[in-house]
Design a protein around this motif. Structure first.
Motif, PDB file in Angstrom:
ATOM      1  N   PHE A  53       0.770  -1.029  -0.036  1.00  0.00           N
ATOM      2  CA  PHE A  53       0.093  -0.106  -0.189  1.00  0.00           C
ATOM      3  C   PHE A  53       0.876   1.300   0.187  1.00  0.00           C
ATOM      4  O   PHE A  53       1.888   1.347   0.753  1.00  0.00           O
ATOM      5  N   TYR A  54       0.242   2.230  -0.841  1.00  0.00           N
ATOM      6  CA  TYR A  54       0.660   3.668  -0.470  1.00  0.00           C
ATOM      7  C   TYR A  54      -0.261   4.576  -1.091  1.00  0.00           C
ATOM      8  O   TYR A  54      -1.129   3.997  -1.891  1.00  0.00           O
ATOM      9  N   SER A  55      -0.483   5.559  -0.605  1.00  0.00           N
ATOM     10  CA  SER A  55      -1.655   6.371  -1.094  1.00  0.00           C
ATOM     11  C   SER A  55      -1.808   6.816  -2.221  1.00  0.00           C
ATOM     12  O   SER A  55      -0.692   6.788  -3.064  1.00  0.00           O
ATOM     13  N   ASN A  56      -2.748   7.554  -2.894  1.00  0.00           N
ATOM     14  CA  ASN A  56      -2.790   8.152  -4.249  1.00  0.00           C
ATOM     15  C   ASN A  56      -2.220   9.626  -4.455  1.00  0.00           C
ATOM     16  O   ASN A  56      -2.194  10.339  -5.304  1.00  0.00           O
ATOM     17  N   SER A  57      -1.179   9.837  -3.461  1.00  0.00           N
ATOM     18  CA  SER A  57      -0.291  10.836  -3.613  1.00  0.00           C
ATOM     19  C   SER A  57       1.098  10.516  -4.228  1.00  0.00           C
ATOM     20  O   SER A  57       1.874  11.527  -4.416  1.00  0.00           O
ATOM     21  N   VAL A  58       1.175   9.215  -4.925  1.00  0.00           N
ATOM     22  CA  VAL A  58       2.423   9.083  -5.467  1.00  0.00           C
ATOM     23  C   VAL A  58       2.001   8.269  -6.853  1.00  0.00           C
ATOM     24  O   VAL A  58       0.917   7.833  -7.018  1.00  0.00           O
ATOM     25  N   ASN A  59       2.991   8.030  -7.734  1.00  0.00           N
ATOM     26  CA  ASN A  59       2.448   7.278  -8.930  1.00  0.00           C
ATOM     27  C   ASN A  59       2.350   5.733  -8.754  1.00  0.00           C
ATOM     28  O   ASN A  59       3.207   5.181  -8.026  1.00  0.00           O
ATOM     29  N   ILE A  60       1.438   5.072  -9.023  1.00  0.00           N
ATOM     30  CA  ILE A  60       0.947   3.549  -8.852  1.00  0.00           C
ATOM     31  C   ILE A  60       0.844   3.188 -10.216  1.00  0.00           C
ATOM     32  O   ILE A  60      -0.315   2.882 -10.652  1.00  0.00           O
ATOM     33  N   PRO A  61       1.979   2.476 -11.055  1.00  0.00           N
ATOM     34  CA  PRO A  61       1.889   2.133 -12.431  1.00  0.00           C
ATOM     35  C   PRO A  61       0.728   1.028 -12.324  1.00  0.00           C
ATOM     36  O   PRO A  61       0.149   0.849 -13.522  1.00  0.00           O
ATOM     37  N   ILE A  62       0.648   0.019 -11.451  1.00  0.00           N
ATOM     38  CA  ILE A  62      -0.376  -0.943 -11.720  1.00  0.00           C
ATOM     39  C   ILE A  62      -1.869  -0.660 -11.837  1.00  0.00           C
ATOM     40  O   ILE A  62      -2.406  -1.256 -12.310  1.00  0.00           O
ATOM     41  N   GLN A  63      -2.296   0.620 -11.512  1.00  0.00           N
ATOM     42  CA  GLN A  63      -3.481   1.218 -11.843  1.00  0.00           C
ATOM     43  C   GLN A  63      -3.628   1.379 -13.038  1.00  0.00           C
ATOM     44  O   GLN A  63      -4.733   1.172 -13.760  1.00  0.00           O
ATOM     45  N   LYS A  64      -2.525   1.996 -13.637  1.00  0.00           N
ATOM     46  CA  LYS A  64      -2.627   2.244 -15.347  1.00  0.00           C
ATOM     47  C   LYS A  64      -2.869   0.875 -16.156  1.00  0.00           C
ATOM     48  O   LYS A  64      -3.523   0.716 -16.894  1.00  0.00           O
ATOM     49  N   ASP A  65      -1.932  -0.275 -15.666  1.00  0.00           N
ATOM     50  CA  ASP A  65      -2.093  -1.499 -15.912  1.00  0.00           C
ATOM     51  C   ASP A  65      -3.659  -2.131 -15.884  1.00  0.00           C
ATOM     52  O   ASP A  65      -4.003  -2.696 -16.755  1.00  0.00           O
ATOM     53  N   LEU A  66      -4.090  -1.959 -14.838  1.00  0.00           N
ATOM     54  CA  LEU A  66      -5.497  -2.349 -14.486  1.00  0.00           C
ATOM     55  C   LEU A  66      -6.442  -1.788 -15.542  1.00  0.00           C
ATOM     56  O   LEU A  66      -7.439  -2.163 -15.912  1.00  0.00           O
ATOM     57  N   ALA A  67      -6.443  -0.203 -15.835  1.00  0.00           N
ATOM     58  CA  ALA A  67      -7.176   0.315 -16.578  1.00  0.00           C
ATOM     59  C   ALA A  67      -7.109   0.066 -18.000  1.00  0.00           C
ATOM     60  O   ALA A  67      -7.968  -0.134 -18.599  1.00  0.00           O
ATOM     61  N   GLY A  68      -5.860  -0.083 -18.380  1.00  0.00           N
ATOM     62  CA  GLY A  68      -5.630  -0.667 -19.669  1.00  0.00           C
ATOM     63  C   GLY A  68      -6.372  -2.202 -20.159  1.00  0.00           C
ATOM     64  O   GLY A  68      -7.048  -2.234 -21.145  1.00  0.00           O
ATOM     65  N   LYS A  69      -6.019  -3.104 -19.233  1.00  0.00           N
ATOM     66  CA  LYS A  69      -6.748  -4.418 -19.293  1.00  0.00           C
ATOM     67  C   LYS A  69      -8.129  -4.417 -19.180  1.00  0.00           C
ATOM     68  O   LYS A  69      -9.064  -5.029 -20.098  1.00  0.00           O
ATOM     69  N   LEU A  70      -8.862  -3.459 -18.150  1.00  0.00           N
ATOM     70  CA  LEU A  70     -10.310  -3.241 -18.203  1.00  0.00           C
ATOM     71  C   LEU A  70     -10.703  -2.764 -19.362  1.00  0.00           C
ATOM     72  O   LEU A  70     -11.798  -3.140 -19.587  1.00  0.00           O
ATOM     73  N   GLY A  71     -10.295  -1.760 -19.746  1.00  0.00           N
ATOM     74  CA  GLY A  71     -10.597  -1.100 -21.238  1.00  0.00           C
ATOM     75  C   GLY A  71     -10.632  -2.221 -22.426  1.00  0.00           C
ATOM     76  O   GLY A  71     -11.576  -2.221 -23.181  1.00  0.00           O
ATOM     77  N   GLU A  72      -9.664  -3.075 -22.668  1.00  0.00           N
ATOM     78  CA  GLU A  72      -9.498  -4.005 -23.373  1.00  0.00           C
ATOM     79  C   GLU A  72     -10.682  -4.957 -23.360  1.00  0.00           C
ATOM     80  O   GLU A  72     -11.497  -5.187 -24.191  1.00  0.00           O
ATOM     81  N   LEU A  73     -10.949  -5.573 -22.280  1.00  0.00           N
ATOM     82  CA  LEU A  73     -11.964  -6.727 -21.992  1.00  0.00           C
ATOM     83  C   LEU A  73     -13.399  -6.101 -22.064  1.00  0.00           C
ATOM     84  O   LEU A  73     -14.085  -6.781 -22.536  1.00  0.00           O
ATOM     85  N   SER A  74     -13.496  -5.067 -21.301  1.00  0.00           N
ATOM     86  CA  SER A  74     -15.079  -4.329 -21.476  1.00  0.00           C
ATOM     87  C   SER A  74     -15.240  -3.901 -22.906  1.00  0.00           C
ATOM     88  O   SER A  74     -16.415  -3.743 -22.999  1.00  0.00           O
ATOM     89  N   GLY A  75     -14.311  -3.488 -23.753  1.00  0.00           N
ATOM     90  CA  GLY A  75     -14.661  -2.797 -24.906  1.00  0.00           C
ATOM     91  C   GLY A  75     -14.935  -1.342 -24.763  1.00  0.00           C
ATOM     92  O   GLY A  75     -15.644  -0.608 -25.845  1.00  0.00           O
ATOM     93  N   LEU A  76     -14.376  -0.798 -23.601  1.00  0.00           N
ATOM     94  CA  LEU A  76     -14.861   0.683 -23.391  1.00  0.00           C
ATOM     95  C   LEU A  76     -13.559   1.328 -23.083  1.00  0.00           C
ATOM     96  O   LEU A  76     -13.367   1.997 -22.015  1.00  0.00           O
TER      97      LEU A  76
END
Length: 382
Positions: A62-85
């Motif tokens: 854990f660390y708060s959203n005051s720093v870069n968290i690259p795995i958030q972008k990884d999740l967003a990318g895969k979510l956009g791909e699978l959801s078609g959005l």
């Protein structure tokens, strides 16, 4: 210190779980057709899920959203791909109720309005705004009652338009399939009608996909069974983390972000994102959406043939409700005690809900059908 006693409990103490099964502390094995309120999407203790979380835990939890968290972008990318959005934006939080709170807040920010249209039979969560748009006065305190919420009947576009004309409406919030209300499936024409009215009167359409998302219905989101529907906001949680607390809001690109308008301490933390990524990766590699669609279709057909005691069967994919002539509680108890099968209740006392892990196979579903038929026959002869 005692626990605050707000939950009626089944007399089972699970200690181990794998795939579609749970074992209690006495070693008895149960078939899980409820998934802890549709939470278990890829199966209990899936090895890739466990590995992903353990690997992340060994790095940083854990660390708060005051720093870069690259795995958030990884999740967003895969979510956009699978959801078609892929063009939508993602805000991460911790639960379905939080997702709905943030969606309602965003709709109010975007429109400058405060009212909300919700629907009879709706369930959107237990925090202040979410419970205000939930059609259950028994769980709404006086504190929650101050929101400007107008309940209409599902399917009643004329009633919705009347409210839009006369009230200061920021959002229309709707479930494509009402889960707690017994798996009530909204008609496509109703959903597209809501989208049209929202655009016409300057409101935002929120699709609550907390229970229906992440492949549960055989498509990534249940509203995707309706061609051309493009919500302003989509909320999700439950199956998103396979038991790890995570939620999110998908936000149409027309809604612009500003620093400070939303925030969260724990939302999008490293472990939650690892869990969310694991779910998406397993869904893709094991074709779980396709399995949900095919197994669910077979199960709906099988249920319709079991007995005349079953008066109705509804649903999409592995989100199924069926009604019995008698109240369902005794049937659910018999299925659990005698046949070691978990099923779910609903707002209606005659309804049983089925929300199993998305990888369930025909063998397990046939075991349930046989057990249900036995239970019904036994009740009829008593």
């Amino acid at each position: 210190m005692q626990l605050f006693d707000v939950y009626p409990l089944m007399n089972v103490t699970p200690e181990k779980a794998e795939g579609v099964y749970i074992w209690d502390r006495e070693g008895r094995k149960y078939l899980d057709l409820y998934g802890g309120h549709a939470v278990i999407s890829i199966g209990h203790s899936h090895p890739h899920f466990v590995s992903r979380i353990n690997e992340q835990l060994g790095k940083i939890a854990f660390y708060s959203n005051s720093v870069n968290i690259p795995i958030q972008k990884d999740l967003a990318g895969k979510l956009g791909e699978l959801s078609g959005l892929p063009d939508y934006q993602l805000f991460l939080c911790n639960s379905g109720a939080e997702a709905n709170e943030n969606a309602l807040k965003l709709a109010s920010f975007a429109t400058g309005k405060s009212g909300v249209i919700a629907f009879k039979g709706a369930f959107h969560g237990r925090t202040s705004g979410a419970v205000a748009v939930t059609d259950n006065p028994n769980i709404r305190s006086p504190f929650n009652a101050g929101h400007q919420v107008y309940f209409e009947r599902s399917g009643d576009l004329a009633g919705v338009e009347k409210q839009l004309k006369s009230k200061d409406i920021a959002a229309i919030i709707v479930e494509a399939i009402q889960g707690v209300n017994g798996i009530q499936v909204a008609e496509p024409d109703f959903l597209t009608g809501l989208a049209r009215l929202a655009r016409q009167y300057g409101a935002k359409l929120i699709l609550d996909e907390v229970q229906t998302g992440h492949g549960r219905t055989g498509k990534f989101f249940a509203h995707q069974w309706t061609d051309g529907l493009e919500p302003d906001l989509i909320t999700m949680a439950k199956g998103m983390g396979n038991g790890f607390p995570i939620g999110g809001v998908l936000i149409h690109p027309d809604i612009q972000a500003k620093y400070g308008m939303l925030g969260t301490t724990f939302g999008g933390n490293h472990l939650a994102c690892a869990a969310g990524l694991a779910v998406l990766e397993v869904m893709e590699s094991e074709n779980l959406m396709e399995n949900a669609a095919s197994q669910g279709s077979s199960l709906i057909k099988a249920l319709s043939r079991v007995s005349s005691e079953i008066t109705g069967v509804r649903g999409k994919g592995l989100m199924i409700g069926f009604d019995l002539k008698q109240e369902a509680a005794a049937y659910r108890s018999e299925l659990m005690v005698k046949h070691a099968i978990f099923t779910g209740s609903a707002a209606g006392k005659h309804t049983i809900r089925l929300l199993p892990p998305l990888g369930i196979q025909q063998e397990e579903l046939q075991l349930f059908i046989n057990s249900l038929e036995s239970t019904i026959n036994q009740k009829e002869t008593v």
